[in-house]
Every structure is written in structure tokens, then in C-alpha cells.
Write an enzyme that holds these catalytic residues in place. Structure first.
Site, PDB file in Angstrom:
ATOM      1  N   GLY A  10      -1.468  19.111 -36.700  1.00 23.51           N
ATOM      2  CA  GLY A  10      -2.190  18.034 -36.020  1.00 23.51           C
ATOM      3  C   GLY A  10      -1.636  16.675 -36.415  1.00 23.51           C
ATOM      4  CB  ALA A  11       1.398  15.818 -38.155  1.00 19.60           C
ATOM      5  NE  ARG A  13      -5.254  12.553 -31.277  1.00 27.46           N
ATOM      6  CZ  ARG A  13      -5.891  12.860 -30.160  1.00 27.46           C
ATOM      7  NH1 ARG A  13      -5.384  12.520 -28.996  1.00 27.46           N
ATOM      8  NH2 ARG A  13      -7.042  13.510 -30.201  1.00 27.46           N
ATOM      9  CG  ASP A  60      -2.919  26.929 -30.028  1.00 29.86           C
ATOM     10  OD1 ASP A  60      -3.582  26.757 -31.075  1.00 29.86           O
ATOM     11  OD2 ASP A  60      -3.423  27.300 -28.956  1.00 29.86           O
ATOM     12  CB  VAL A  61      -2.923  25.743 -35.800  1.00 27.67           C
ATOM     13  CG1 VAL A  61      -1.961  24.664 -36.263  1.00 27.67           C
ATOM     14  CG2 VAL A  61      -4.228  25.151 -35.264  1.00 27.67           C
ATOM     15  CB  SER A 139     -15.816  17.152 -41.789  1.00 31.40           C
ATOM     16  OG  SER A 139     -16.736  16.207 -41.275  1.00 31.40           O
ATOM     17  CE1 TYR A 151     -14.572  18.747 -36.599  1.00 35.20           C
ATOM     18  CE2 TYR A 151     -16.388  17.868 -37.889  1.00 35.20           C
ATOM     19  CZ  TYR A 151     -15.051  17.863 -37.550  1.00 35.20           C
ATOM     20  OH  TYR A 151     -14.201  16.963 -38.143  1.00 35.20           O
ATOM     21  CB  ALA A 154     -15.156  24.966 -38.201  1.00 32.66           C
ATOM     22  CE  LYS A 155     -13.076  19.711 -39.953  1.00 32.88           C
ATOM     23  NZ  LYS A 155     -11.615  19.961 -40.104  1.00 32.88           N
TER      24      LYS A 155
HETATM   25  P1  NAD Z   1      -7.384  13.547 -33.762  1.00 30.93           P
HETATM   26  O1  NAD Z   1      -8.119  14.142 -32.612  1.00 30.93           O
HETATM   27  O2  NAD Z   1      -7.004  12.105 -33.686  1.00 30.93           O
HETATM   28  O3  NAD Z   1      -6.076  14.393 -34.088  1.00 30.93           O
HETATM   29  C1  NAD Z   1      -6.112  15.795 -34.147  1.00 30.93           C
HETATM   30  C2  NAD Z   1      -4.715  16.321 -33.847  1.00 30.93           C
HETATM   31  O4  NAD Z   1      -4.787  17.759 -33.902  1.00 30.93           O
HETATM   32  C3  NAD Z   1      -4.221  15.952 -32.439  1.00 30.93           C
HETATM   33  O5  NAD Z   1      -2.916  15.416 -32.505  1.00 30.93           O
HETATM   34  C4  NAD Z   1      -4.254  17.270 -31.693  1.00 30.93           C
HETATM   35  O6  NAD Z   1      -3.269  17.391 -30.654  1.00 30.93           O
HETATM   36  C5  NAD Z   1      -4.026  18.269 -32.820  1.00 30.93           C
HETATM   37  N1  NAD Z   1      -4.480  19.608 -32.461  1.00 30.93           N
HETATM   38  C6  NAD Z   1      -5.656  19.956 -31.866  1.00 30.93           C
HETATM   39  N2  NAD Z   1      -5.680  21.269 -31.630  1.00 30.93           N
HETATM   40  C7  NAD Z   1      -4.511  21.774 -32.090  1.00 30.93           C
HETATM   41  C8  NAD Z   1      -3.955  23.074 -32.112  1.00 30.93           C
HETATM   42  N3  NAD Z   1      -4.631  24.136 -31.610  1.00 30.93           N
HETATM   43  N4  NAD Z   1      -2.729  23.248 -32.651  1.00 30.93           N
HETATM   44  C9  NAD Z   1      -2.035  22.179 -33.150  1.00 30.93           C
HETATM   45  N5  NAD Z   1      -2.514  20.919 -33.134  1.00 30.93           N
HETATM   46  C10 NAD Z   1      -3.731  20.725 -32.607  1.00 30.93           C
HETATM   47  O7  NAD Z   1      -8.313  13.835 -35.030  1.00 30.93           O
HETATM   48  P2  NAD Z   1      -8.401  13.134 -36.485  1.00 30.93           P
HETATM   49  O8  NAD Z   1      -9.590  12.262 -36.473  1.00 30.93           O
HETATM   50  O9  NAD Z   1      -7.091  12.609 -36.894  1.00 30.93           O
HETATM   51  O10 NAD Z   1      -8.808  14.416 -37.358  1.00 30.93           O
HETATM   52  C11 NAD Z   1      -7.880  15.140 -38.165  1.00 30.93           C
HETATM   53  C12 NAD Z   1      -8.643  16.148 -39.008  1.00 30.93           C
HETATM   54  O11 NAD Z   1      -9.598  15.467 -39.827  1.00 30.93           O
HETATM   55  C13 NAD Z   1      -9.447  17.169 -38.196  1.00 30.93           C
HETATM   56  O12 NAD Z   1      -9.424  18.420 -38.846  1.00 30.93           O
HETATM   57  C14 NAD Z   1     -10.830  16.589 -38.217  1.00 30.93           C
HETATM   58  O13 NAD Z   1     -11.797  17.574 -37.991  1.00 30.93           O
HETATM   59  C15 NAD Z   1     -10.892  16.003 -39.606  1.00 30.93           C
HETATM   60  N6  NAD Z   1     -11.897  14.964 -39.791  1.00 30.93           N
HETATM   61  C16 NAD Z   1     -11.864  13.819 -39.059  1.00 30.93           C
HETATM   62  C17 NAD Z   1     -12.853  12.851 -39.277  1.00 30.93           C
HETATM   63  C18 NAD Z   1     -12.895  11.552 -38.508  1.00 30.93           C
HETATM   64  O14 NAD Z   1     -13.882  10.793 -38.674  1.00 30.93           O
HETATM   65  N7  NAD Z   1     -11.918  11.216 -37.700  1.00 30.93           N
HETATM   66  C19 NAD Z   1     -13.859  13.077 -40.227  1.00 30.93           C
HETATM   67  C20 NAD Z   1     -13.853  14.269 -40.945  1.00 30.93           C
HETATM   68  C21 NAD Z   1     -12.859  15.207 -40.728  1.00 30.93           C
END
Ligand code: NAD
Length: 250
Positions: A10-11, A13, A60-61, A139, A151, A154-155
Site C-alpha cells: 500500500g505504498a 500513497r 493485490d495483497v 489502528s 475494520y 481486522a485491526k
Molecule cells: P490510503 O487509502 O491513503 O492508502 C492505502 C493504500 O493501500 C492505497 O495506495 C491502496 O491502493 C493500497 N491498497 C488497498 N488495497 C490493496 C490491495 N488489495 N493490495 C495492495 N495495495 C492495496 O490509506 P492510509 O491512510 O495511508 O492507510 C494506510 C494503513 O494505515 C492502512 O492499513 C490503514 O488501515 C491504516 N490506518 C490509517 C489511519 C488513518 O487515519 N489514515 C489510521 C489508522 C490506521
């Protein structure tokens, strides 16, 4: 000390891009994994422009074969990964009575099945090296959050997964830890604001007012914590969940 190779899911963005960029700045070679290699181009460009080494990996992970292929490609291009950051994530929020089976399965599939598949694909390389670092994104929602049965399950599951990895793999020089972020300003939280009909600025201001340090988090806040957990010196920190939330909760 060998130059380490990391894979960050998920890198393309958000938090994942910040972690990949930070690990590259720390001197690791980085596999930038997201749904397609094209998605990863910006992160790879940022890393290489700063003098780092990175390769784009489309996968796709939640798909076993594409995860295995991505790890093999990284092995060929930059070397065998011994650091894995399971960061890919999605949300499909709804109250329980409106939650579809598809939305349940999609969220559990990316976060839990995805973390399992990618970690399993990399662990052989870690064992061969007698060294490894696993960092999984949990999370604060693991503690419960309205509209997120899928969610939060999962977390919370990620936390149990992480602790068990720490127990099973510690004797091979491998640590496993989870980071549980609070509110981080990314496309994910922007999409939540849009879904509930609040301007993102207002949504962030309301969140910041409830957070002890009086601001929302940035992807770099999480990248800094990941950098520590991946570092050579963090080898006695394992099985932990580090809440990075500007306070004890929220
Ligand atoms: P984001 O939506 O900006 O980025 C997530 C990335 O994961 C995207 O680039 C997307 O294309 C990729 N992705 C989604 N499904 C995928 C798949 N099946 N295979 C490969 N890549 C896939 O989200 P973010 O806010 O950067 O979150 C990153 C992580 O941190 C996530 O696990 C999220 O649950 C966790 N998180 C985020 C927050 C927050 O407030 N933003 C808080 C707690 C935890």
C-alpha cells in the site's frame, strides 16, 4: 552490516508512501507494492530522486499468486527482502445491520489475509538471513469504532497476528510489532469525511480538538515509528503494539 531490503504494501500513497520513503532515506532498498506498478511510480520517483533504490511492484495483497510473484521480482531486482511492512488497507464502513458480506470479506481480505500472505512469502528470506523485521499497521479502531465492525475486527486481528509472529519467529532474529495510528490525514480519512458530508478541514479540526497534542497525525509520524521498529537497534522490541495517536487514545 548488509544493506537491508524492505517491502512495503500500500505504498503508492499516504502512510505507506511515507514509510517507503523513510526506509529508503534510512539506507534500505525498497519494494514499493500497490495494486498496480503504475500506482507506485510517484513513490519510486521520490525515492530515486533522493538517491535511494526502489522498485515498483504491482500486486493485490489478498491474492496469493500475485504476492509470491511480487516478492520474487523484488528478490531479483534489489535482493531478498528481510523487512516487511503490512500497510495496505481499505475501509468499507457501515453499521452492522447494513454491512454486506462483500464489505466484510473485502476488509478482512486486504488487512488480515493480505498481511498473512505477504508475511508468509517473506519469512523464508528472513530465516535464511537470521534477521528480520515485521511491522503491521493496526489502528486505534482495534479498540472499537462505530460503523467499523469489519475494520476494527481486522485491526484487532492484526494485533494477535503480530504477537504470535513475535513468539514463533523470535528465535530466528526476527521481530514483529504493530503500529496503531490514531487520526492521520490521508486519502483514507478524506474519503471518510466526504462520505459523512463534512469538509475535510472541518473533520480534521474536530478530530484535533479531541487529541491531547491538539493536532491530527501526518504520514511522517507513522514513518518515524516504523523507522525505529525496523532499525538494527530495535532487536529487543517485539510483540508490541505502539499507539501513535497524539495521546493515549484517539
Ligand atoms: P490510503 O487509502 O491513503 O492508502 C492505502 C493504500 O493501500 C492505497 O495506495 C491502496 O491502493 C493500497 N491498497 C488497498 N488495497 C490493496 C490491495 N488489495 N493490495 C495492495 N495495495 C492495496 O490509506 P492510509 O491512510 O495511508 O492507510 C494506510 C494503513 O494505515 C492502512 O492499513 C490503514 O488501515 C491504516 N490506518 C490509517 C489511519 C488513518 O487515519 N489514515 C489510521 C489508522 C490506521
Amino acid at each position: 552490516m548488509p544493506q537491508r531490503v524492505a517491502i512495503v504494501s500500500g505504498a503508492a500513497r499516504g502512510i505507506g508512501a511515507a514509510i517507503a520513503t523513510r526506509l529508503a532515506a534510512d539506507g534500505l532498498r525498497v519494494g514499493v507494492l500497490d495494486l498496480t506498478a503504475d500506482h507506485c511510480a510517484d513513490t519510486v520517483r521520490t525515492i530515486t530522486a533522493a538517491g535511494g533504490q526502489a522498485v515498483a511492484l504491482g500486486a493485490d495483497v489478498s491474492d496469493e499468486a500475485s504476492v509470491a510473484a511480487a516478492v520474487d521480482l523484488l528478490d531479483q531486482e534489489l535482493g531478498a527482502p528481510t523487512v516487511v511492512v503490512n500497510n495496505a488497507g481499505i475501509t468499507r464502513d457501515n453499521l452492522l445491520f447494513k454491512m454486506s458480506v462483500e464489505d466484510w470479506d473485502a476488509v478482512l481480505g486486504v488487512h488480515l489475509r493480505g498481511a498473512f500472505l505477504l508475511t508468509r512469502a517473506v519469512q523464508g528470506h528472513m530465516i535464511d538471513a537470521g534477521w528480520g523485521r515485521i511491522v503491521n499497521l493496526s489502528s486505534i479502531s482495534a479498540l472499537g469504532n462505530r460503523g467499523q465492525t469489519n475494520y476494527s475486527a481486522a485491526k484487532a486481528g492484526i494485533q494477535g497476528f503480530t504477537k504470535t509472529l513475535a513468539i514463533e519467529l523470535g528465535k530466528f532474529g526476527i521481530t514483529a510489532n504493530a503500529i496503531a495510528p490514531g487520526f492521520i490525514a490521508t486519502d483514507m480519512t478524506a474519503a471518510t469525511a466526504e462520505r459523512i458530508g463534512i469538509p475535510f478541514e472541518d473533520y480534521q479540526a474536530a478530530a484535533a480538538a479531541e487529541i491531547p497534542v491538539q493536532r491530527v497525525g501526518r504520514p511522517e509520524d507513522i514513518a518515524h515509528t516504523a523507522s525505529f521498529l525496523v532499525s538494527e537497534g530495535a532487536g529487543f522490541v517485539s510483540g508490541q503494539v505502539v499507539y501513535v495517536a497524539g495521546g493515549p487514545k484517539n
